[in-house]
Design an enzyme around this catalytic site. Structure first.
Site, PDB file in Angstrom:
ATOM      1  N   GLU A 191      -1.697  -2.343  -5.844  1.00  0.00           N
ATOM      2  CA  GLU A 191      -1.067  -2.684  -4.528  1.00  0.00           C
ATOM      3  C   GLU A 191      -0.149  -1.800  -4.105  1.00  0.00           C
ATOM      4  OE1 GLU A 191       2.415  -3.335  -4.172  1.00  0.00           O
ATOM      5  OE2 GLU A 191       2.502  -4.434  -2.215  1.00  0.00           O
ATOM      6  N   GLU A 192       0.375  -0.853  -4.764  1.00  0.00           N
ATOM      7  CA  GLU A 192       1.284   0.043  -4.400  1.00  0.00           C
ATOM      8  C   GLU A 192       0.594   1.285  -3.476  1.00  0.00           C
ATOM      9  OE1 GLU A 192       4.314  -0.295  -4.354  1.00  0.00           O
ATOM     10  OE2 GLU A 192       4.995  -1.712  -6.162  1.00  0.00           O
TER      11      GLU A 192
END
Ligand code: DTR
Ligand code: ZN
Ligand code: ZN
Length: 460
Positions: A191-192
């Site tokens: 996600e990052e």
């Protein structure tokens, strides 16, 4: 503690989400209905094995001990410590985190799937867990990203959301919950790097399967140390479902605007799936007005360790973590509607002796003498508890084994204003000899509400 709470009412307003909530609202009414099976005669005192009961009730979300959530976060911290200090995409700490979560879910009876993908030159993994049963044409989906940034362990961002939905999933199993709708949980990779894992999942989900998802709930940072209580505002029905939950707890909320497109709800939203979720704040600054209603420190970030090495196990607010996890459970139960299963079958030892619980007083105990069971107690000893009380958040409940060892069943939780504790807990009692005197210990830790132990039982 006395608190008046209105009924949770997800009144339906439009579209698929309305159908989603309409079911939820209809189910709310149904949740008030209790269908109980034939009550079999049971000994009036704790004696030998009694016949197993068959009881079915429309289920309300169980209370979730924040200690359980923190235990998962402690494990994620240990994993980061053992893997270069982080749990980032492409690093060993991420896969170790996923293996931990998967192990818990497999043991709890979920059907798990690991979805592999490649991004930024490294292998990433999504973990999907389906709870068997429910109408698979109507899926209630809760997700969180499991990866951290490279700079640190990512305990709040986003161990907190990952641990919160994990514990809700484990509560589904403990309760033997039978939802009317199908429950799915997701832990996303990368996600990052820009929601790469959740985007990969949505890209590879056939449109026919997408249309079965009635709503996707995202939880990314739910335990910020200087917390706010933000609700996603992308779908009116899911927004009001969470807002109603917090209102019933007298907790003010704000609609989150900082997270637009910045977490794993975005890929689902972009294909037309209703999305909702919760957020406790990142590097933005808490205003004086917000500190007035939420507590904490004005002029400071909600999470000053956002994306930094100090996002560790110490970087949490337990009240926010516990409250948001309870809200997740409330939403999952409300949206999926269903009932708890029949209690466990086996050799049952039961007490129906009433034990009054002093208001804000000393702990009381209800004993059960177990005889005739050879060897050790089971690693999944079922403890079914029937406590009448007007504010169950006042109660701390423990099981005490014949050895004198205490097993915490339920923490006191000032935010849980619901009545009664009707729950079957699962306890790893494998170190205890089965025979001997077991005790249920209950303490009311807050004034104004009272109650009593109506009965409890052990199933071996
Ligand atoms: N949790 C952040 C993404 C995020 C979600 N909402 C906001 C609001 C403000 C800043 C960041 C975010 C992350 O995973 O980096
Ligand atoms: Zn995050
Ligand atoms: Zn982040």
């Amino acid at each position: 503690m006395l608190e008046l709470t209105g009924p949770l009412d997800g009144s339906a307003r439009r579209g698929r989400a309305a159908a989603f909530l309409a079911t939820g609202a209809a189910l709310t009414a149904a949740l008030l209905a209790v269908a109980s099976g034939p009550a079999l005669a049971v000994p009036t005192a704790a004696t030998g094995p009694a016949a197993a009961h068959t009881t079915r009730t429309k289920a309300d979300a169980p209370s979730i001990p924040v200690a359980n959530v923190k235990a998962h976060l402690n494990q994620l911290q240990s994993i980061a410590n053992a893997n270069g200090g982080n749990r980032a995409h492409g690093r060993s700490g991420y896969k170790a985190s996923l293996d931990y979560v998967k192990g818990k879910l497999d043991a709890a009876g979920f059907t798990t799937t690991v979805q592999q993908f490649t991004t930024s030159g490294a292998t990433g993994y999504n973990l999907i867990a389906d709870w068997p049963g429910g109408d698979t044409n109507h899926v209630v989906f809760a997700g969180s990203h499991l990866d951290s940034v490279n700079a640190g362990p990512g305990i709040n961002d986003n161990g907190s959301g990952s641990a919160g939905i994990l514990e809700v999933a484990l509560a589904v199993s403990r309760e033997g919950y039978k939802p009317d709708k199908h429950l799915r949980f997701g832990w996303w990779g990368a996600e990052e790097l820009g929601m790469r894992g959740s985007q990969y999942y949505v890209n590879n989900l056939p449109s026919a399967e997408r249309s079965k998802i009635d709503g996707y709930l995202n939880f990314d940072m739910i335990g910020s140390p200087n917390p706010g209580y933000y609700v996603y505002g992308y779908d009116a029905n899911l927004q009001s479902l969470f807002e109603d939950w917090f209102t019933a707890k007298n907790i003010a909320t704000e609609v989150d605007h900082e997270g637009d497109g910045r977490s794993d709800h975005a890929p689902f939203q972009n294909v037309g799936i209703p999305v909702g979720g919760l957020f406790s704040g990142a590097d933005y600054i808490k205003t004086a007005e917000q500190a007035q209603k939420w507590g904490g420190t004005a002029g400071q970030a909600f999470d000053a360790c956002y994306h930094r090495s100090c996002d560790t196990y110490a970087n949490l607010d337990d009240t926010a973590l516990g409250t948001n996890t309870a809200a997740i459970a409330g939403a999952v139960w409300k949206l999926s509607g269903g009932s708890s299963t029949t209690p466990p079958s086996g050799t049952v030892f039961e007490s129906r002796t009433r034990v009054n619980i002093p208001d804000a007083g000393a702990a009381v105990e209800s004993p059960i003498a177990v005889t005739g069971i050879t060897g050790k107690a089971p690693a999944a000893l079922k403890v079914t508890v029937d406590i009448k009380h007007t504010y169950r958040g006042d109660l701390a409940v423990d099981l005490v084994g014949p050895s004198g060892r205490t097993y915490r069943l339920k923490d006191a939780d000032s935010g849980d204003s619901a009545a009664d504790v009707n729950t079957t807990f699962t306890v790893d009692a494998a170190t205890e000899s089965a025979n001997g005197t077991w005790k249920l210990r209950v303490q009311d830790v807050a004034p104004q509400d009272v109650g009593y132990v109506a009965g409890w039982k052990l199933t071996f």
